[in-house]
Design a protein around this motif. Sequence first.
Motif, PDB file in Angstrom:
ATOM      1  N   THR A 140      -2.517  26.442  23.328  1.00 16.55           N
ATOM      2  CA  THR A 140      -2.710  26.417  24.777  1.00 16.55           C
ATOM      3  C   THR A 140      -1.436  26.909  25.451  1.00 16.55           C
ATOM      4  OG1 THR A 140      -4.188  24.505  24.595  1.00 16.55           O
ATOM      5  CG2 THR A 140      -3.269  24.975  26.771  1.00 16.55           C
ATOM      6  N   CYS A 141      -1.583  27.845  26.363  1.00 14.95           N
ATOM      7  CA  CYS A 141      -0.424  28.419  27.035  1.00 14.95           C
ATOM      8  C   CYS A 141       0.160  27.410  28.029  1.00 14.95           C
ATOM      9  CB  CYS A 141      -0.840  29.693  27.765  1.00 14.95           C
ATOM     10  SG  CYS A 141       0.551  30.624  28.441  1.00 14.95           S
ATOM     11  N   PRO A 142       1.455  27.107  27.937  1.00 16.68           N
ATOM     12  CA  PRO A 142       2.057  26.175  28.887  1.00 16.68           C
ATOM     13  C   PRO A 142       2.260  26.837  30.250  1.00 16.68           C
ATOM     14  CG  PRO A 142       3.747  27.073  27.448  1.00 16.68           C
ATOM     15  CD  PRO A 142       2.442  27.626  26.961  1.00 16.68           C
ATOM     16  N   HIS A 143       2.502  26.020  31.252  1.00 10.17           N
ATOM     17  CA  HIS A 143       2.890  26.547  32.556  1.00 10.17           C
ATOM     18  C   HIS A 143       4.408  26.734  32.629  1.00 10.17           C
ATOM     19  CE1 HIS A 143      -0.976  24.387  33.520  1.00 10.17           C
ATOM     20  NE2 HIS A 143      -1.216  25.592  33.999  1.00 10.17           N
ATOM     21  N   VAL A 144       5.127  25.880  31.882  1.00  9.51           N
ATOM     22  CA  VAL A 144       6.584  25.975  31.809  1.00  9.51           C
ATOM     23  C   VAL A 144       6.985  25.926  30.338  1.00  9.51           C
ATOM     24  CG1 VAL A 144       8.796  24.952  32.450  1.00  9.51           C
ATOM     25  CG2 VAL A 144       6.873  24.831  34.036  1.00  9.51           C
ATOM     26  N   TYR A 145       7.746  26.917  29.891  1.00  9.20           N
ATOM     27  CA  TYR A 145       8.198  26.997  28.506  1.00  9.20           C
ATOM     28  C   TYR A 145       9.717  27.087  28.534  1.00  9.20           C
ATOM     29  CZ  TYR A 145       8.554  28.939  23.725  1.00  9.20           C
ATOM     30  OH  TYR A 145       8.868  29.173  22.402  1.00  9.20           O
ATOM     31  N   PHE A 146      10.396  26.066  28.011  1.00  7.54           N
ATOM     32  CA  PHE A 146      11.850  26.011  28.101  1.00  7.54           C
ATOM     33  C   PHE A 146      12.495  25.914  26.727  1.00  7.54           C
ATOM     34  CE2 PHE A 146      10.368  21.611  28.284  1.00  7.54           C
ATOM     35  CZ  PHE A 146      11.216  20.955  27.390  1.00  7.54           C
ATOM     36  N   VAL A 147      13.713  26.424  26.621  1.00  2.96           N
ATOM     37  CA  VAL A 147      14.523  26.270  25.412  1.00  2.96           C
ATOM     38  C   VAL A 147      15.916  25.818  25.839  1.00  2.96           C
ATOM     39  CG1 VAL A 147      13.264  27.927  23.996  1.00  2.96           C
ATOM     40  CG2 VAL A 147      15.134  28.737  25.423  1.00  2.96           C
ATOM     41  N   GLY A 148      16.477  24.872  25.121  1.00  2.00           N
ATOM     42  CA  GLY A 148      17.759  24.295  25.488  1.00  2.00           C
ATOM     43  C   GLY A 148      18.931  24.916  24.753  1.00  2.00           C
ATOM     44  N   ASN A 149      20.130  24.532  25.171  1.00  2.00           N
ATOM     45  CA  ASN A 149      21.390  24.866  24.501  1.00  2.00           C
ATOM     46  C   ASN A 149      21.656  26.361  24.400  1.00  2.00           C
ATOM     47  OD1 ASN A 149      22.300  22.073  23.607  1.00  2.00           O
ATOM     48  ND2 ASN A 149      20.216  22.169  22.776  1.00  2.00           N
ATOM     49  N   GLN A 150      21.374  27.073  25.485  1.00  2.00           N
ATOM     50  CA  GLN A 150      21.665  28.497  25.531  1.00  2.00           C
ATOM     51  C   GLN A 150      23.010  28.734  26.229  1.00  2.00           C
ATOM     52  OE1 GLN A 150      19.530  30.538  23.741  1.00  2.00           O
ATOM     53  NE2 GLN A 150      18.814  28.470  23.275  1.00  2.00           N
ATOM     54  N   ASP A 151      23.545  29.933  26.066  1.00  2.00           N
ATOM     55  CA  ASP A 151      24.870  30.236  26.612  1.00  2.00           C
ATOM     56  C   ASP A 151      24.880  30.301  28.130  1.00  2.00           C
ATOM     57  OD1 ASP A 151      25.936  30.374  24.062  1.00  2.00           O
ATOM     58  OD2 ASP A 151      25.446  32.501  23.854  1.00  2.00           O
ATOM     59  N   LYS A 152      23.757  30.712  28.714  1.00  2.00           N
ATOM     60  CA  LYS A 152      23.697  30.811  30.170  1.00  2.00           C
ATOM     61  C   LYS A 152      22.278  30.545  30.649  1.00  2.00           C
ATOM     62  CE  LYS A 152      22.873  35.819  30.236  1.00  2.00           C
ATOM     63  NZ  LYS A 152      23.316  37.122  30.779  1.00  2.00           N
TER      64      LYS A 152
END
Length: 444
Positions: free
Chosen positions: A384-396
Amino acid sequence: MESMEIDSDKVQQRKQSNYSYLDERFEIQKEMYRGQQYSQIYFARLHLMRTLLYSFAPTWKPHLPVCKVLGLEEGKECIIVGTLFKHMKLKPCVLDEYSKERSVTPLVKPHNFMHPDDNLILEDESGRVKLGGSALSPAIYVTGVVVALHGKETSAGEFFVEDVLEAGLPPQIERPLDLQEDKYVLLLSGLCIGSTSSNPLQFQLLVDHITGHLGDDEEIGLASQIVHVVIAGNSVEFPRKLFTGQNLASKDQSTLYEPIKELDIMLNQVRKYITNTQKPKCVLTNLIHRPFSFAQPLNRCLFPGSAPYNTFRSCTNPHSFDVDNIRFLGTSGQNIDDLEKYSEAESKLDFVERTLRWRHLAPTAPNTLGCYPFTDRDPFLIETCPHVYFVGNQDKYDNRLLKGSEGQLVRLICIPKFCETGIAVAVNLRNLECHTISFSTQIS
């Protein structure tokens, strides 16, 4: 829901929200390793994705037959569906660790293991075939992606690819359009409590903002609209010198627990101001840095101050949940960091978007990204496609609004490391817009 008392004359009421926990598919019910093989994950992935791609084939190339690898005939155009394997000259090998001990010359460990001679292979249950042509770029794809290919076998035994079909964005549940007021989900990651880069004052400013003890009336009003807080990984960091392979002394054990204790104290402060006496609506989600998918919910005994309350929840990595029927899906970043090592893109958001179009959170697991050897399913398939897709701990910090061919609308977000940037990301449930909240202890 408790109110946030600002002074004797003004009381700001925190807004309400409905919360649903959707991590059951990532949870390991009965952990077992003996006799289990990682091949089962690939079998499950190929079975489900092939069924999906087969259903697209009549619309994509209605005049072409669908074949297995073993059924290829030289010069005959067809469609084959299988799992990609990427042969890489610079990919680290377990034997390198052995040679490192024997060799005087240190081994080079590049940030990215790409090489011009890398090539792709497609395999299914019947066999494997090397891929040729320019339609399929080895720089974009990684091992573990399931695709459909249009082409033909050459006299050299290669399959010359003329066109590629990916699964594309999955179907999306309808986004509620009756949300009339602003409500925010706050995303942050990389607190790194216990490390030299961690700034306790910076984190305290964040806590004071969430709880309504920082800023003017306008800032306090915005804080009252925060209904959910997600801490997406790398919350604590332990001194490396303690991990020597020997049993820890009692003094070292106490030192090891200090970062978690400090985190619990901070979370407990937030918990007091995001409370509710019914079912969980405002929940603190904590993804502490652990190998991808081995990160099962952390034992609640680690958080004696926060765990007894229904506003705290320790969750899996990946993590999925609904707030007011807005679907969120995210990880603490290991899946995207691993893609960056074995493929190329202009930005981290391109990697994030690719995982959605491939319908898989972590295609490189279990090849180069550690995960539990599931035998009955591949839990990282995105159905199921999310409305918000996030990934943490990125450089910016970065974000993008992605639109699908069937009307899907997804906000992609890269959350920066809080200990390095002092930035948290607020997502508006009403319209999926997002902005950063920055906290600094530097005096200009």
